[in-house]
Design a protein around this motif. Structure first.
Motif, mmCIF file in Angstrom:
data_model
loop_
_atom_site.group_PDB
_atom_site.id
_atom_site.type_symbol
_atom_site.label_atom_id
_atom_site.label_comp_id
_atom_site.label_asym_id
_atom_site.label_seq_id
_atom_site.Cartn_x
_atom_site.Cartn_y
_atom_site.Cartn_z
ATOM 1 N N GLY A 80 -3.261 1.556 -12.680
ATOM 2 C CA GLY A 80 -4.440 1.145 -12.154
ATOM 3 C C GLY A 80 -4.779 -0.458 -12.273
ATOM 4 N N LYS A 81 -4.089 -1.146 -13.249
ATOM 5 C CA LYS A 81 -3.971 -2.544 -13.230
ATOM 6 C C LYS A 81 -3.375 -3.235 -11.987
ATOM 7 C CE LYS A 81 -3.734 -3.149 -18.408
ATOM 8 N NZ LYS A 81 -2.951 -3.482 -19.543
ATOM 9 N N LEU A 82 -2.342 -2.566 -11.774
ATOM 10 C CA LEU A 82 -1.603 -3.008 -10.498
ATOM 11 C C LEU A 82 -2.553 -2.849 -9.184
ATOM 12 C CD1 LEU A 82 2.106 -1.670 -10.990
ATOM 13 C CD2 LEU A 82 1.435 -4.061 -11.102
ATOM 14 N N GLU A 83 -3.017 -1.621 -9.144
ATOM 15 C CA GLU A 83 -3.956 -1.394 -8.037
ATOM 16 C C GLU A 83 -5.150 -2.474 -8.088
ATOM 17 O OE1 GLU A 83 -4.696 2.706 -8.696
ATOM 18 O OE2 GLU A 83 -3.543 3.261 -6.828
ATOM 19 N N ALA A 84 -5.757 -2.706 -9.321
ATOM 20 C CA ALA A 84 -6.839 -3.659 -9.257
ATOM 21 C C ALA A 84 -6.482 -5.115 -8.863
ATOM 22 C CB ALA A 84 -7.531 -3.635 -10.798
ATOM 23 N N ASP A 85 -5.079 -5.457 -9.348
ATOM 24 C CA ASP A 85 -4.688 -6.888 -8.976
ATOM 25 C C ASP A 85 -4.531 -7.062 -7.553
ATOM 26 O OD1 ASP A 85 -4.624 -7.679 -11.505
ATOM 27 O OD2 ASP A 85 -2.386 -7.321 -11.869
ATOM 28 N N PHE A 86 -3.855 -5.852 -6.958
ATOM 29 C CA PHE A 86 -3.756 -5.850 -5.411
ATOM 30 C C PHE A 86 -4.927 -5.964 -4.779
ATOM 31 C CE2 PHE A 86 -3.070 -3.446 -1.480
ATOM 32 C CZ PHE A 86 -2.189 -4.132 -0.744
ATOM 33 N N LYS A 87 -5.946 -5.210 -5.075
ATOM 34 C CA LYS A 87 -7.095 -5.240 -4.523
ATOM 35 C C LYS A 87 -7.877 -6.498 -4.582
ATOM 36 C CE LYS A 87 -11.796 -2.970 -4.488
ATOM 37 N NZ LYS A 87 -12.499 -1.891 -5.102
ATOM 38 N N ARG A 88 -7.940 -7.172 -5.782
ATOM 39 C CA ARG A 88 -8.281 -8.740 -6.079
ATOM 40 C C ARG A 88 -7.708 -9.591 -5.227
ATOM 41 N NH1 ARG A 88 -8.807 -7.230 -11.524
ATOM 42 N NH2 ARG A 88 -6.841 -8.096 -11.815
ATOM 43 N N SER A 89 -6.282 -9.588 -5.050
ATOM 44 C CA SER A 89 -5.558 -10.343 -4.057
ATOM 45 C C SER A 89 -5.889 -10.340 -2.743
ATOM 46 C CB SER A 89 -4.016 -10.119 -4.128
ATOM 47 O OG SER A 89 -3.560 -10.260 -5.528
ATOM 48 N N GLU A 128 0.844 -1.223 -0.041
ATOM 49 C CA GLU A 128 0.078 -0.055 -0.032
ATOM 50 C C GLU A 128 0.699 1.381 0.033
ATOM 51 O OE1 GLU A 128 -2.296 -0.727 3.341
ATOM 52 O OE2 GLU A 128 -4.155 -1.440 2.120
ATOM 53 N N LYS A 129 1.775 1.159 0.937
ATOM 54 C CA LYS A 129 2.970 2.516 0.822
ATOM 55 C C LYS A 129 3.463 2.498 -0.314
ATOM 56 C CE LYS A 129 7.035 3.787 3.052
ATOM 57 N NZ LYS A 129 8.291 3.214 3.788
ATOM 58 N N GLN A 130 4.140 1.500 -1.032
ATOM 59 C CA GLN A 130 4.504 1.853 -2.397
ATOM 60 C C GLN A 130 3.634 2.394 -3.608
ATOM 61 O OE1 GLN A 130 6.532 -2.104 -3.223
ATOM 62 N NE2 GLN A 130 8.095 -1.705 -1.607
ATOM 63 N N LEU A 131 2.381 1.685 -3.380
ATOM 64 C CA LEU A 131 1.472 2.055 -4.490
ATOM 65 C C LEU A 131 1.236 3.704 -4.208
ATOM 66 C CD1 LEU A 131 -1.129 -0.852 -4.591
ATOM 67 C CD2 LEU A 131 0.476 -0.313 -6.353
ATOM 68 N N GLU A 132 0.989 4.017 -2.948
ATOM 69 C CA GLU A 132 0.776 5.296 -2.802
ATOM 70 C C GLU A 132 1.974 6.377 -3.178
ATOM 71 O OE1 GLU A 132 -0.817 8.938 -1.987
ATOM 72 O OE2 GLU A 132 -1.898 7.096 -1.708
ATOM 73 N N GLU A 133 3.280 5.871 -3.076
ATOM 74 C CA GLU A 133 4.328 6.502 -3.466
ATOM 75 C C GLU A 133 4.698 6.565 -5.289
ATOM 76 O OE1 GLU A 133 8.096 4.797 -1.846
ATOM 77 O OE2 GLU A 133 7.474 5.139 -0.044
ATOM 78 N N ALA A 134 3.981 5.328 -5.825
ATOM 79 C CA ALA A 134 4.000 5.499 -7.353
ATOM 80 C C ALA A 134 3.023 6.427 -7.772
ATOM 81 C CB ALA A 134 3.666 4.117 -7.617
ATOM 82 N N ARG A 135 1.808 6.520 -6.944
ATOM 83 C CA ARG A 135 0.511 7.523 -7.521
ATOM 84 C C ARG A 135 1.274 8.909 -7.203
ATOM 85 N NH1 ARG A 135 -2.344 5.351 -3.204
ATOM 86 N NH2 ARG A 135 -2.851 3.665 -3.978
ATOM 87 N N GLU A 136 1.957 9.185 -6.121
ATOM 88 C CA GLU A 136 2.569 10.528 -6.108
ATOM 89 C C GLU A 136 3.671 10.830 -7.027
ATOM 90 O OE1 GLU A 136 3.992 10.876 -2.063
ATOM 91 O OE2 GLU A 136 2.127 10.470 -0.982
ATOM 92 N N LEU A 137 4.393 9.752 -7.325
ATOM 93 C CA LEU A 137 5.145 10.222 -8.495
ATOM 94 C C LEU A 137 4.565 10.202 -9.666
ATOM 95 C CD1 LEU A 137 8.041 7.472 -7.732
ATOM 96 C CD2 LEU A 137 8.269 9.942 -7.674
#
Length: 113
Positions: free
Chosen positions: A53-62, A13-22
């Motif tokens: 978006g795909k990565l976030e969706a995959d993470f959510k499904r996981s 979650e932290k890494q996804l948030e950092e990626a969003r900010e970048l």
């Protein structure tokens, strides 16, 4: 094991948030590029956003799959109900496809007449 998974989820979650900010920072930078060369970077940004978006969706499904797995373990469900649901879904899908083919055939006959 549960603490390890919680820590891993928090890390992702932290890494996804950092990626969003970048991505947001990159988007701001692209806006400052002269219009004649902005197109290439804009298309790259769209591609990056789609991948994000795909990565976030995959993470959510996981996470959902993991929570279902934990719930099944807690409730003592052996997984048969999900297999039964899957089989039922496949049967319904096949039935729907057969009906669609019959409707298409009927439509073709109607068009020919």
């Amino acid at each position: 094991v549960s603490d390890d998974k919680k820590q891993m989820v928090a890390n992702v979650e932290k890494q996804l948030e950092e990626a969003r900010e970048l991505l947001e920072q990159m988007e701001l930078e692209v806006r400052e590029i002269p219009p004649q060369s902005r197109g290439m970077y804009s298309s790259r940004m769209r591609s990056y956003k789609q991948e994000m978006g795909k990565l976030e969706a995959d993470f959510k499904r996981s996470r959902i799959a993991y929570s279902d797995e934990v719930r099944n373990e807690l409730l003592g469900d052996d997984g048969n109900s999900s297999e039964n649901q899957r089989a039922h879904l496949l049967d319904n899908t096949e039935r729907l496809e057969r009906s669609s083919r019959r409707l298409e055939a009927g439509y073709q006959i109607a068009v020919e007449t």
